[in-house]
Design an enzyme around this catalytic site. Sequence first.
Site, PDB file in Angstrom:
ATOM      1  N   GLU A  28       1.703   3.664   2.910  1.00 46.05           N
ATOM      2  CA  GLU A  28       2.202   2.905   4.242  1.00 46.05           C
ATOM      3  C   GLU A  28       3.822   3.131   4.348  1.00 46.05           C
ATOM      4  OE1 GLU A  28       0.141  -0.501   4.343  1.00 46.05           O
ATOM      5  OE2 GLU A  28      -1.824   0.430   4.374  1.00 46.05           O
ATOM      6  N   HIS A  52       0.919  -1.139  -0.137  1.00 49.21           N
ATOM      7  CA  HIS A  52      -0.080  -0.149  -0.066  1.00 49.21           C
ATOM      8  C   HIS A  52       0.826   1.297   0.148  1.00 49.21           C
ATOM      9  CE1 HIS A  52      -3.425  -2.833   1.791  1.00 49.21           C
ATOM     10  NE2 HIS A  52      -3.470  -2.705   0.285  1.00 49.21           N
ATOM     11  N   GLU A  64       1.060  -4.794  10.871  1.00 46.41           N
ATOM     12  CA  GLU A  64       0.788  -3.530  10.761  1.00 46.41           C
ATOM     13  C   GLU A  64       1.619  -2.776  11.683  1.00 46.41           C
ATOM     14  OE1 GLU A  64      -1.494  -2.583   8.871  1.00 46.41           O
ATOM     15  OE2 GLU A  64      -2.856  -4.023   8.369  1.00 46.41           O
ATOM     16  N   HIS A 117       2.875  -3.516   6.733  1.00 47.58           N
ATOM     17  CA  HIS A 117       1.957  -2.579   6.392  1.00 47.58           C
ATOM     18  C   HIS A 117       1.970  -1.633   7.412  1.00 47.58           C
ATOM     19  CE1 HIS A 117      -0.438  -4.518   3.078  1.00 47.58           C
ATOM     20  NE2 HIS A 117       0.289  -5.442   3.334  1.00 47.58           N
TER      21      HIS A 117
HETATM   22  O1  0X9 Z   1      -6.701  -4.439   4.530  1.00 42.83           O
HETATM   23  C1  0X9 Z   1      -5.634  -4.595   4.509  1.00 42.83           C
HETATM   24  O2  0X9 Z   1      -5.160  -4.875   3.173  1.00 42.83           O
HETATM   25  C2  0X9 Z   1      -4.474  -4.724   5.583  1.00 42.83           C
HETATM   26  N1  0X9 Z   1      -4.637  -3.615   6.501  1.00 42.83           N
HETATM   27  S1  0X9 Z   1      -4.306  -1.951   5.694  1.00 42.83           S
HETATM   28  O3  0X9 Z   1      -4.715  -0.934   6.889  1.00 42.83           O
HETATM   29  N2  0X9 Z   1      -2.639  -1.973   5.841  1.00 42.83           N
HETATM   30  O4  0X9 Z   1      -4.677  -1.783   4.409  1.00 42.83           O
HETATM   31  C3  0X9 Z   1      -4.828  -5.907   6.482  1.00 42.83           C
HETATM   32  C4  0X9 Z   1      -4.771  -7.441   5.482  1.00 42.83           C
HETATM   33  C5  0X9 Z   1      -4.957  -8.344   6.655  1.00 42.83           C
HETATM   34  N3  0X9 Z   1      -6.395  -9.106   6.506  1.00 42.83           N
HETATM   35  C6  0X9 Z   1      -7.328  -8.572   7.373  1.00 42.83           C
HETATM   36  N4  0X9 Z   1      -7.471  -7.731   8.137  1.00 42.83           N
HETATM   37  N5  0X9 Z   1      -8.545  -9.476   7.075  1.00 42.83           N
HETATM   38 ZN    ZN Z   2      -1.608  -2.067   3.999  1.00 47.66          ZN
END
Ligand code: 0X9
Ligand code: ZN
Length: 464
Positions: A167, A164, A357, A289
């Site tokens: 990030e 992303h 994260e 992330h």
């Molecule tokens: O949504 C995402 O892709 C990730 N979070 S972010 O805020 N960096 O975009 C998390 C991916 C992990 N998967 C789940 N939380 N289900």
């Molecule tokens: Zn992310």
Amino acid sequence: MKKLIWGFALTACLLGVAQAANPIVRIPNNAENWKLLHDLRIDYMARTPEGIDIVLDGPTRLKLQTQRARSLNVLRSSVEIMPDAESQFREVLDETRNSSPSGIYHTYEEMKEALDQAVAAMPDKIKLFEAGKTSEGRSIWGVEIKNPGTSGEKPSYLVLGSHHAREWISVEAPLYFIRDLVENYGKDAEATKLVDTSVIVIVPMLNVDGTIFSHKSQPMWRKNRNKNENGTIGVDNNRNYSYKWGVSGASSWAGSDTYMGPCAMSEAENQAVRALADKYGFVAAVSFHSYSDLILWPWSYTDKIKAKDDSILRKHGTEMGKIMGYRPIQSSELYPAAGDTDDFLYGEYGILSYTVELGSRFVPREAEYREIVKNAPKMLRYLFGTFREPLAKQVQAENYAIRQILEKVVYHKINPESLDSLSLYSKASIQGAMNDLDMDSLLQTQIMKALEHKETFSQLPQAQ
Ligand code: 0X9
Ligand code: ZN
């Protein structure tokens, strides 16, 4: 400094009183709010057990004027966590920018320079390679670290940054891990052993085009920069992987920040990761992330079931959490999202995969940055130094075999093959495995019923 958004201020903004900034607000994390955001196509910045962070910009304010949004009181109990979404980027730049355009954060060129320097420092042990080319024609750079002078079976590991764009810190953790190994090889026993007995592949900036766009034009950009058919730009690289692609938490609308792409693995960045997984057969992987201070593991696509290797994922995830000071949980406990890196690497290759994260905002300020780049290498050293055998070679009990079959039933029909394989086991063993997997109770009942009435199971209501 957090402050409550008062009803008065809220009314003012809903009435359309001009506001210069687009604050990030945290709304309660509950099913109604989540569904509302989804239905109104409002993208979120982060979702934690504490709340869902959204950017309150013009279009979002308008969407939240609908009757349903008002009746849910979405914003009444919200907390403003950042007065303006982009201010976090400016704050860091004000604090840290000197000669470098992005302050303490590496630009694409600086990232490449850092990789070149690592190669120059240890030319026999570090090799630069091009993992792929982006839709805008740039190279996705990676390094392979190994000691060709040592022999023996060597497990391979993967570290990824920047799925992303916004990030930025996710690029720094991989770069500081490379630096850690370069500076400590030959001096520190743990670092030396890791390099001598492993193959470590690191791609610090996977989504190169998006990251450059975030640095130069639109700080809050998330996706890559591929052109979509409907004229919008960008696919979410963390929704484009093929394992259970699109079954949950991903958008088929190309304008969305979580757009899953026109088909699974359509994106150059995702193809680059697949090529690496095919080539190296990694034992463990970490994808960085930001933000939320969390250690996450599969499954991401569903909260109806645990991964069959949950106890191993949880054990190491918990240790990693202690090193970082982060909370360790299965991804889907936050929100189910299909097509992410961990589900792909774990589901299709059996790789022990984590998403970390980092930090409490997309772009941590300098003090938090220093803390993160100090701890992340320690965490990677721990995981790669401890988890040395592929998952496939580890647990193979009867219960594990049942779990493997049960896993396939989620999001698929209960079919004759799965019933045939399950009926080789006793009801008690199957029930035991379901309990171990924390399987959704409706799904459990359906499977048990289907087993009892194998011949007529097709008349039963199907899971999903
Ligand atoms: O949504 C995402 O892709 C990730 N979070 S972010 O805020 N960096 O975009 C998390 C991916 C992990 N998967 C789940 N939380 N289900
Ligand atoms: Zn992310």
